[in-house]
Write an enzyme that holds these catalytic residues in place. Structure first.
Site, mmCIF file in Angstrom:
data_model
loop_
_atom_site.group_PDB
_atom_site.id
_atom_site.type_symbol
_atom_site.label_atom_id
_atom_site.label_comp_id
_atom_site.label_asym_id
_atom_site.label_seq_id
_atom_site.Cartn_x
_atom_site.Cartn_y
_atom_site.Cartn_z
ATOM 1 N N VAL A 242 -15.634 4.402 -5.821
ATOM 2 C CA VAL A 242 -16.447 2.979 -5.484
ATOM 3 C C VAL A 242 -18.034 3.203 -5.560
ATOM 4 O O VAL A 242 -18.600 2.751 -6.038
ATOM 5 C CB VAL A 242 -15.809 2.439 -4.498
ATOM 6 C CG1 VAL A 242 -16.480 1.032 -4.081
ATOM 7 C CG2 VAL A 242 -14.354 1.945 -4.746
ATOM 8 N N LYS B 291 0.908 -1.080 0.016
ATOM 9 C CA LYS B 291 0.141 -0.131 0.032
ATOM 10 C C LYS B 291 0.779 1.378 -0.007
ATOM 11 O O LYS B 291 2.003 1.452 0.817
ATOM 12 C CB LYS B 291 -0.955 -0.013 1.370
ATOM 13 C CG LYS B 291 -2.056 0.948 1.213
ATOM 14 C CD LYS B 291 -3.043 0.455 0.269
ATOM 15 C CE LYS B 291 -4.272 1.340 -0.188
ATOM 16 N NZ LYS B 291 -5.274 0.509 -0.930
ATOM 17 N N GLY C 5 -17.592 8.363 -3.370
ATOM 18 C CA GLY C 5 -16.757 8.718 -4.382
ATOM 19 C C GLY C 5 -16.545 7.615 -5.247
ATOM 20 O O GLY C 5 -17.763 7.294 -5.723
ATOM 21 N N GLY D 162 -20.421 6.948 1.662
ATOM 22 C CA GLY D 162 -19.260 7.407 0.603
ATOM 23 C C GLY D 162 -19.818 7.156 -0.720
ATOM 24 O O GLY D 162 -19.981 6.209 -1.089
#
Ligand code: NAI
Length: 354
Positions: free
Chosen positions: A189, A89, A187, A185
């Protein structure tokens, strides 16, 4: 606040460390870049995969912890998806306010750091990183992926398949028509998932901490009911889909849930594994995050492996999430053990065979 320069001494003491293969601290005083590249596992000469996050953290130590937790999760995601790569990551610590000039400087500086790893780390978009950012970084480093089709759409498709599997597991048909959703959320996705469920959904509630994002979504999908971010997990729906940051399922929020199923895109949704136990006891079916949100990783690994895009091949691989999740849920029922533990055991068995 932990001074950035002290973090090097802290890494191995952190409970999230989990014997990482490599952790690089990024600190370039000329460009202002600060951040981390964490490589959890490395399988022989195969690069480790994991997307890059650009986010403001109150303390750099929080950013380091997030990087370690996320790269570890990527190893589990990769193994359960049948991929040979270890997890990794990238986290870029963003200042509270980021001008476009500064953003560009940080991204280019980060891409140089990715280059310095000579292909051991392959990365794409995560929270805060847009497709245009990816293009910019690709202009200085070949180790960025996510250009064959749209990896975020593959992430959303995998979650959609996961939702179908959960419904059929509860004997509710393998079809999302008429189902009700709460999406946290909106965004990359969350919005892509909404676009998939919207045409057939009974009712969709959605929330984003960024008001302008929520307003845009409302314009594009007028039947969506926008609620306050603090209320989204409390909606009485069939499926709650956490698609924002980590820890959406914690000791406070699970007491307020009114859904039957949880299947979403966010990584590390459980504050810790014991939350999975509590969900299991409450009779809420939890689809382990890294199982259902693996579509993006599957797509970018395919891009790395084959270079040439083939939508059908990728679709088939993402579709396989259904069977994988079904096996986990069946085993969980048979062994009377929460699905997050079953998924972890299966993944560990796989990557220990590398
Ligand atoms: P993004 O940065 O495009 O979107 C995140 C959205 O969540 C933003 O609009 C933000 O304002 C909102 N948000 C943050 N905290 C919130 C809260 N408490 N309540 C409501 N909204 C909140 O990020 P992206 O790429 O959509 O990723 C979302 C999640 O999915 C992350 O956990 C990421 O790690 C995970 N993920 C993303 C993949 C991808 O393909 N982009 C692949 C697999 C997982």
């Amino acid at each position: 606040m932990t001074p950035f320069s002290n973090l090097k001494l802290e890494i191995e003491k952190l409970e999230e460390y989990d014997n990482h293969h490599k952790v690089v601290l990024l600190n370039n005083p000329e460009t202002g870049l600060k951040g981390f590249i964490a490589i959890h596992r490395k399988n022989k000469d195969i690069p480790s995969f994991g997307a890059t996050r650009l986010l403001h953290y109150r303390d750099s130590l929080d950013g380091l912890r997030d990087a370690l937790r996320l790269s570890r999760l990527m190893s589990y995601k990769s193994a359960l998806s049948g991929l040979p790569c270890g997890g990794a990551k990238g986290v870029i610590l963003a200042p509270k306010r980021l001008t476009s000039e500064n953003r560009k400087r940080l991204l280019l500086s980060y891409a140089e750091e990715v280059n310095a790893l000579n292909g051991d780390f392959i990365t794409g978009t995560d929270v805060g990183v847009l497709q245009d950012d990816l293009k910019l970084m690709k202009s200085v480093s070949p180790f960025f992926v996510g250009f064959n089709g749209n990896s975020t759409e593959c992430t959303a498709l995998g979650i959609y398949f996961g939702m179908e599997t959960c419904c059929s597991f509860l004997d509710d048909g393998d079809n999302l028509a008429g189902k009700t959703f709460a999406i946290q959320g909106l965004g990359k996705v969350g919005a892509a998932l909404l676009a998939l469920v919207y045409p057939k959904a009974g009712k969709v509630y959605a929330a984003d901490i960024d008001k302008s994002v929520a307003e845009k979504i409302k314009k594009k999908f007028p039947k969506v009911v926008i609620v306050a971010p603090s209320e989204i997990h409390k909606q009485k729906v069939d499926i709650f889909a956490p698609c924002a940051l980590s820890g959406a399922l914690n000791s406070k929020t699970i007491a307020e849930l009114k859904c039957r199923i949880i299947a979403g895109g966010a990584n590390n949704q459980l504050e810790d594994d014991t939350i999975g136990d509590l969900l299991f006891k409450l009779g809420i079916l939890y689809a382990p995050d890294y199982v259902v949100n693996a579509g993006g990783l599957i797509a970018v690994f395919d891009e790395y492996e084959h270079k040439k895009n083939n939508d059908e091949r990728i679709y088939d691989k993402v579709f396989a999430i259904k069977e994988r999740l079904h096996d986990i849920l069946e085993k969980s029922k048979k062994e009377n053990h929460a699905p997050n533990y079953i998924a972890n055991e299966m993944a560990e068995k796989m990557f220990n065979n590398f």
